[in-house]
Design an enzyme around this catalytic site. Sequence first.
Site, PDB file in Angstrom:
ATOM      1  N   SER A  48     -15.962 -37.791   4.562  1.00  0.00           N
ATOM      2  CA  SER A  48     -14.517 -37.979   4.407  1.00  0.00           C
ATOM      3  C   SER A  48     -13.985 -39.027   5.382  1.00  0.00           C
ATOM      4  CB  SER A  48     -13.774 -36.656   4.584  1.00  0.00           C
ATOM      5  OG  SER A  48     -13.894 -36.165   5.898  1.00  0.00           O
TER       6      SER A  48
ATOM      7  N   LYS B 170     -10.557 -29.478  12.655  1.00  0.00           N
ATOM      8  CA  LYS B 170     -10.224 -28.105  12.291  1.00  0.00           C
ATOM      9  C   LYS B 170     -10.222 -27.147  13.479  1.00  0.00           C
ATOM     10  CE  LYS B 170      -9.867 -29.108   7.899  1.00  0.00           C
ATOM     11  NZ  LYS B 170      -8.578 -29.090   7.188  1.00  0.00           N
TER      12      LYS B 170
END
Length: 359
Positions: A307, A83
């Site tokens: 994840s 990110k």
Amino acid sequence: MKYSFVISLLVVSSRAFLTPPPSSLSTTTSITTKTTKLEAQIADNILGLIGNTPLVKLNKVNEGSVAEIVCKLEAANPANSVKDRIALSMISMAEERGDIAPGRTTLVEPTSGNTGIGLAMVAASKGYKLILTMPESMSMERRVLLKAFGAEVVLTHAAKGMGGAISKAEDIVATLGKDGYLLQQFNNPDNPKIHRETTGPEIWKDTDGKVDILVGGVGTGGTLTGCGQYLKPLNPALQIVAIEPAESAVLSGGSPGPHKIQGIGAGFIPGNADTSLIDEVIQVTGDTSMDMARKLATQEGIFCGISSGAAVTAAIEVGKRPENKGKRIVVIIPSFGERYLSTALFQNLWDEAVALKAE
């Protein structure tokens, strides 16, 4: 900047290996000089270190896979997640358009954690005030990291998921008026743009153009969308496999629900997720994802989040298919495991560490 150093190399012949010439009883000494040019590689600021993350093969947890599985370690970014890329892109592009400016604009964004951390790093470097809304179910490490970067954190009820965080962010921007700016990672085109311009090209370059399958989780959808937009024209046979929580299988047509895989499975299909690029969606449970994340740490030395465990689980499933023998699978490892220490992923280890006594 280039520097020149004169390096003197003293080469002394040893009597143990060389016979001295008949006319001399002493050892012959020669001095050789040469010039070595070095190039300084110093970033102007922390933002210059985002991107160019490494690839590494899996060697142990991938038993049974007939395909090669390669991980792209996005934790190598300065704030330790994929990110960081979109944080820089969304803020920089908004600046170029004249939409925001340090000292004038307060940035606001709903986040499950990693985007917020990336935004907090970029905001700190550029001088912005930042308010982040986040479901209360996100890890304590994420809350502390956000505050450490100077961001203001507003928690929303876990039961409302990311939808609740988005609504709260919209309310905050409304109260700020023209001084507030919502970055909108789920719909902002500058999100997939940065993956189209950096992540995808890095994968192509570092694999020397040999990538057959790309596997990754869907949070905002930006990573797979941007990478797919770059890679598929270069390799039309490329398959893109999206991962979502089995407990909230919205991409597969199911209903949203609570789950343990932080960072993916927002409970809706994001505007940045171009589903036309996705060839397959694989569902992975939270427990299976955590089990694989733990194995990656203890067997591969890859310390990653939940994840990441989901993505690798799916990559191995795809890699075991006979038709994929000899192919190369690239799987995105979005973040570093240290920000999950207080979650169910490592809760047992946390409890063991707390119980340790001095001897």
